[in-house]
Design an enzyme around this catalytic site. Structure first.
Site, PDB file in Angstrom:
ATOM      1  N   GLU A 121      -5.985 113.894 185.272  1.00 42.65           N
ATOM      2  CA  GLU A 121      -7.026 113.473 184.311  1.00 42.65           C
ATOM      3  C   GLU A 121      -6.501 113.462 182.875  1.00 42.65           C
ATOM      4  O   GLU A 121      -7.047 114.122 181.985  1.00 42.65           O
ATOM      5  CB  GLU A 121      -8.261 114.364 184.455  1.00 42.65           C
ATOM      6  CG  GLU A 121      -8.877 114.257 185.847  1.00 42.65           C
ATOM      7  CD  GLU A 121     -10.212 114.988 186.012  1.00 42.65           C
ATOM      8  OE1 GLU A 121     -10.471 115.939 185.252  1.00 42.65           O
ATOM      9  OE2 GLU A 121     -10.977 114.625 186.926  1.00 42.65           O
ATOM     10  N   GLU A 164      -9.947 112.286 193.925  1.00 39.44           N
ATOM     11  CA  GLU A 164     -10.972 113.329 193.848  1.00 39.44           C
ATOM     12  C   GLU A 164     -12.326 112.671 193.972  1.00 39.44           C
ATOM     13  O   GLU A 164     -12.571 111.632 193.352  1.00 39.44           O
ATOM     14  CB  GLU A 164     -10.940 114.084 192.510  1.00 39.44           C
ATOM     15  CG  GLU A 164      -9.825 115.066 192.372  1.00 39.44           C
ATOM     16  CD  GLU A 164      -9.935 115.906 191.094  1.00 39.44           C
ATOM     17  OE1 GLU A 164     -11.057 116.231 190.669  1.00 39.44           O
ATOM     18  OE2 GLU A 164      -8.879 116.217 190.529  1.00 39.44           O
TER      19      GLU A 164
END
Ligand code: BG6
Length: 484
Positions: A180, A383
């Protein structure tokens, strides 16, 4: 033109995802150094996790034991194999390899640990997908250099990459440089992603209000350069390596059809989602970023070679996390949702999880199309999942139908996206085994197919119990997504 069918392709990479600091534990064993994640206290839905520059006596730190994957990886991998995993996303703890980040030599015991984990995966033909840095860095780098604020950290990271690329070149093919990475476009990313210590009085993980754009975007630039150098080096070490970027894709809708809202949603999509992947996939800063920097007095200091390095270090695939969506409005609206790194305005058409994250499977199809339209490279959803409280019934079973429902709807939309023409190659739902929550530090915000007996205070036997979703997901994998 190829006939597009609504089916997962042969060889689709079904699996699950974890991160070292949320599952390994053994925070000071095997020569491991203290990481930034190790100084985070636990929190809750209402109490933010605290960043404690010095470990406090009597305070509970969830990463220190986590779910003890360090000692139990054989048992856990066996369960993943039983579900039929083709791929397992995990991260390497930088501090197991370079305990202080700037050490001259790597720590052999740490390297050995991952030799063993990869050997165990190989036993079951499970392909590792390794995140090189998942929201942690050696704490020493924070103390000495203020983390990614300092350009020197690029060299430490590249040395770490070189070490693990060489060591695992024959057993790992898929890599992600930073988890991220776009977290650094927001104040939230200051500590977790950037390893930069916020000033005293401002040390609550999810509330860091230090809004110093200059430092954050400079730190992000250092990560871009580090990532690009790692990609280039990785391909030199093994030309078959597939190295990806990893973005928290925050699906952002305009709250109304007012063109001001629509434009704002596009600007957010650019700045918070696409800026990072434009650099990592296309190899250069996009023009809208240059305008944003100019208008916000951000002056990215670059070295002569940086632009060339970014061009040469383009990633092979695009990976992202997707949990929920939210709205934006040009007007001030108070009705806020929760979310992993970004909270927007509530969408009246959606329901939300117990933690206030809005559930939006169609948003995943939208995101997949939006991303693929831009880049036309392979994509992985690395995810996705529902954080929920689970109850163990008297007979020992855990009937997590809500989780099955969430995953089923998201898988259906992935299938639709494949029929739309998106080149989706893998899916690793988050926290395939219950682990410590990243934002709150809780254990009871569970995502797993496998239950772990441990509570928010760290009490429990750590026993593993397959949930109902375990057997459901096994069937999904067995039928390549046909039986949902
Ligand atoms: C992602 C992170 O943002 O969200 C994970 O990469 C994190 O580390 C996941 O655990 C889910 O968030 P949470 O707070 O529910 O654990």
């Amino acid at each position: 033109m190829e006939n597009l069918i609504k089916k997962f392709p042969e060889g689709f990479l079904w699996g699950g995802a974890t991160a070292a600091n949320q599952c390994e534990g053994a925070y000071n064993e095997g020569g491991k150094g203290l990481s930034t994640a190790d100084i985070l206290t636990s929190g809750s839905r209402t109490t933010p996790r605290r960043i404690t520059p010095v470990l406090e006596e009597g305070t509970y730190y969830p990463s220190h034991e986590a779910i003890d994957f360090y000692h139990r990886y054989k048992e856990d991998i066996k369960l993943f194999a039983e579900m039929g995993f083709k791929v397992f996303r995990m991260s390497i703890a930088w501090t197991r390899i370079f305990p202080n980040g700037d050490d001259a030599e790597p720590n052999e015991e740490g390297l050995k640990f991952y030799d063993n984990v990869f050997a165990e995966l190989k036993k079951y033909n499970i392909e590792p997908l390794v995140t090189i840095s998942h929201y942690e860095a050696p704490y020493n780098l924070t103390k000495k250099y203020n983390g990614w604020a300092d350009r020197k950290v690029i060299d430490f990271y590249v040395k770490y990459c070189e070490t693990i690329f060489k060591r695992y070149k024959d057993v790992v093919k898929y890599w992600l440089t930073f988890n991220e990475i776009n977290a650094l476009t927001m104040p939230f990313g200051t500590f977790g992603a950037g390893a930069m210590m916020p000033p005293e009085g401002n040390r609550e993980l999810t509330n860091v209000s230090l809004n110093n754009d200059q430092i954050r975007f400079q730190a992000l630039h250092h990560q871009f350069v580090a990532s690009a150098k790692a990609v280039k080096l990785g391909h030199e070490i093994n030309k078959d390596f597939k190295i990806g970027c990893m973005i928290a894709y925050m699906c952002t809708y305009p709250l109304t059809c007012n063109p001001e809202d629509v434009l704002l949603a596009q600007q957010k999509d650019n700045l918070n989602n696409f800026l990072c992947s434009d650099v990592q996939v296309r190899g250069a800063y996009p023009n809208y970023a240059k305008r944003y920097f100019k208008e916000n007095n951000i002056d990215i200091i670059m070295e002569e070679n940086d632009e060339k390095v970014l061009k040469e270090g383009r990633v092979d695939f695009y990976a992202f996390s997707y949990y929920s969506s939210s709205c934006v409005s040009a007007k001030h609206v108070n009705n806020k949702t929760g979310g992993n790194i970004f909270s927007g305005i509530k969408n009246p058409y959606l329901k939300e999880s117990e933690w206030g994250w809005q559930i939006d499977p169609k948003g995943l199809r939208w995101a997949l199309n939006n991303i693929y339209n831009r880049y036309q490279i392979p994509i992985m959803v690395v995810e996705n999942g529902l954080g929920a409280v689970d109850t163990v019934e008297e007979d020992g079973s855990i009937n997590d139908d809500y989780r099955i429902e969430y995953l089923r709807e998201h898988i259906k939309e992935m299938k639709e996206a494949i029929a739309d023409g998106v080149d989706l190659i893998g899916y690793t739902p988050w926290g395939c085994i219950d682990l410590v929550s990243g934002t709150t530090g809780e254990m009871e915000k569970r995502y797993g197919f496998i239950y772990v007996d441990k509570d928010n205070e760290g009490k429990g036997t750590l026993k593993r119990i397959p949930k109902k979703s375990f057997y459901w997901y096994k069937k999904v994998i067995e039928t390549n997504g046909e039986e949902l």
